[in-house]
Design an enzyme around this catalytic site. Structure first.
Site, PDB file in Angstrom:
ATOM      1  N   GLU A 123       0.815  -1.215   0.000  1.00 17.04           N
ATOM      2  CA  GLU A 123       0.000   0.000   0.000  1.00 17.04           C
ATOM      3  C   GLU A 123       0.849   1.265   0.000  1.00 17.04           C
ATOM      4  O   GLU A 123       0.486   2.268  -0.618  1.00 17.04           O
ATOM      5  CB  GLU A 123      -0.945  -0.011   1.199  1.00 17.04           C
ATOM      6  CG  GLU A 123      -2.109  -0.993   1.079  1.00 17.04           C
ATOM      7  CD  GLU A 123      -1.728  -2.427   1.366  1.00 17.04           C
ATOM      8  OE1 GLU A 123      -2.528  -3.335   1.089  1.00 17.04           O
ATOM      9  OE2 GLU A 123      -0.599  -2.639   1.876  1.00 17.04           O
ATOM     10  N   HIS A 148     -11.305  -6.324   8.274  1.00 17.10           N
ATOM     11  CA  HIS A 148     -12.031  -6.036   7.038  1.00 17.10           C
ATOM     12  C   HIS A 148     -13.333  -5.279   7.309  1.00 17.10           C
ATOM     13  O   HIS A 148     -14.289  -5.400   6.544  1.00 17.10           O
ATOM     14  CB  HIS A 148     -12.342  -7.330   6.273  1.00 17.10           C
ATOM     15  CG  HIS A 148     -11.121  -8.059   5.803  1.00 17.10           C
ATOM     16  ND1 HIS A 148     -10.427  -8.928   6.614  1.00 17.10           N
ATOM     17  CD2 HIS A 148     -10.464  -8.022   4.619  1.00 17.10           C
ATOM     18  CE1 HIS A 148      -9.391  -9.411   5.938  1.00 17.10           C
ATOM     19  NE2 HIS A 148      -9.390  -8.879   4.730  1.00 17.10           N
TER      20      HIS A 148
END
Length: 357
Positions: A92, A162
């Site tokens: 990321e 998540h």
């Protein structure tokens, strides 16, 4: 997914079938052709338009070339080629750093972080580079063509890696815009506006609604204004403010409160930074009461900023303390998710407590 969501007690899932649309109309569309689509399809349409209308646009991230885990980028690589739509390594920080450099060279960099929970390795790049690029150069160069897309929030079975809602972290950063849509129509118009805005934008997508939210969306190119909240339900007794997936829960609470004689005004903030203080202030000046609700933990959530600002602006008009109905101050749980979430019943209790204060 729908069954999983029903099991955790998110009442009235079918509400999204009735077109939770904007009342403001189209901003940049002359076409009257509309098609019922879900939220991930609306995102996909916006990305198609962005790539088609600007040859300097690029879409990239983990697994995006085959459509992504939520299928938001389906068909893009086949239509626009793998030089403009491509996969990145699972890094990321690298995705964000590359996106900043690409945008700094005058391109439209549309980067996807697969889950908002994994945006934190990119935090330094976004906070210390993207947000300060224009300022530190005296406006000689910038990375305003940068848009970071990422799905956030509860999904019924995501657990603590998540399901998080990290929007407040980025709202503390001058130089970034933070945008969160509530529905397919809003998602397409706000995403196109974010991509074309001359500032870096972090665009959070409510993944709970990717397939559940369905409404009529114009086929044509259109944009919705950033930093402009929308009053989607008028009322006189209390103002409710939220964003993203939480709007459907707030709407249900408004309907139940109305059955008990309480008139609620509901506002979708849409853009969190810079947020539309004037619309919220005008509403609270009328109702005298405010409730803010979001999925993120209550401590340090963006609801606290809204509360403080409105107390400063409306202190003499408030009839009760500002109420916040938010996630709990715990890591996001798995089996205990129903207890963590700011549900309709929690909101309804807070509405009645505030009105009867």
């Amino acid at each position: 997914m729908a069954m999983a969501l029903r099991k955790i007690g998110r009442d009235g899932i079918s509400i999204w079938r009735r077109a939770f649309s904007s009342s403001a109309g189209l901003e940049s569309s002359s076409s009257k052709d509309v098609t019922p689509v879900n939220l991930f399809t609306a995102i996909n349409q916006a990305l198609h338009i962005a790539l088609d209308t600007d040859p300097r646009s690029y879409v990239f991230g983990e697994d995006v070339s085959f459509g992504g885990v939520f299928r938001c980028t389906t068909g893009l690589a086949e239509r626009f080629g793998r030089k403009r739509v491509f996969n990145t390594p699972l890094c990321e920080q690298g995705i964000a750093g590359f996106a900043i450099g690409l945008a700094a060279m005058g391109n439209r960099a549309i980067a996807e972080i697969q889950f908002a929970d994994y945006i934190f390795p990119a935090f330094d790049q976004l906070v210390n580079e993207a947000a300060k690029f224009r300022y530190r150069s005296g406006n000689e160069f910038n990375c305003g063509g940068l848009t970071i897309r990422t799905p956030y929030g509860a999904v019924g079975h995501g657990g603590h890696y998540h399901s998080q809602s990290p929007e407040a972290f980025f709202c503390h950063v001058p130089g970034l815009k933070v945008v969160i849509p509530r529905s397919p129509y809003q998602a397409k118009g706000l995403l196109l506006a974010s991509i074309r805005d001359p500032n870096p934008v972090v665009f959070f997508e409510p993944k709970w609604l990717y397939r559940l939210a369905v409404e009529e969306v114009p086929d044509a190119d259109y944009m919705l204004p950033l930093s402009q909240a929308e009053v989607i339900r008028e009322g006189k007794d209390i103002t409710l403010v939220g964003w993203g997936a939480q709007l459907s829960i707030l709407e249900q609470a408004c309907e139940d409160a109305e059955k008990e004689g309480i008139s609620c005004e509901l506002i979708d903030l849409r853009t969190l930074i810079p947020w539309d203080k004037e619309t919220v202030e005008a509403s609270v000046s009328k109702t005298g009461r405010l409730l803010v609700s979001h999925e993120a933990p209550v401590t340090g959530g963006f609801g606290a900023e809204i509360s403080a600002s409105i107390i400063e602006r409306c202190f003499l008009r408030l009839e009760a303390p500002v109420a916040r109905v938010c996630g709990l101050d715990t890591p996001f749980p798995l089996v205990y998710e129903p207890f963590y979430m700011p549900t309709k019943n929690k909101i309804l209790d807070a509405i009645k407590s505030t009105v009867n204060y």
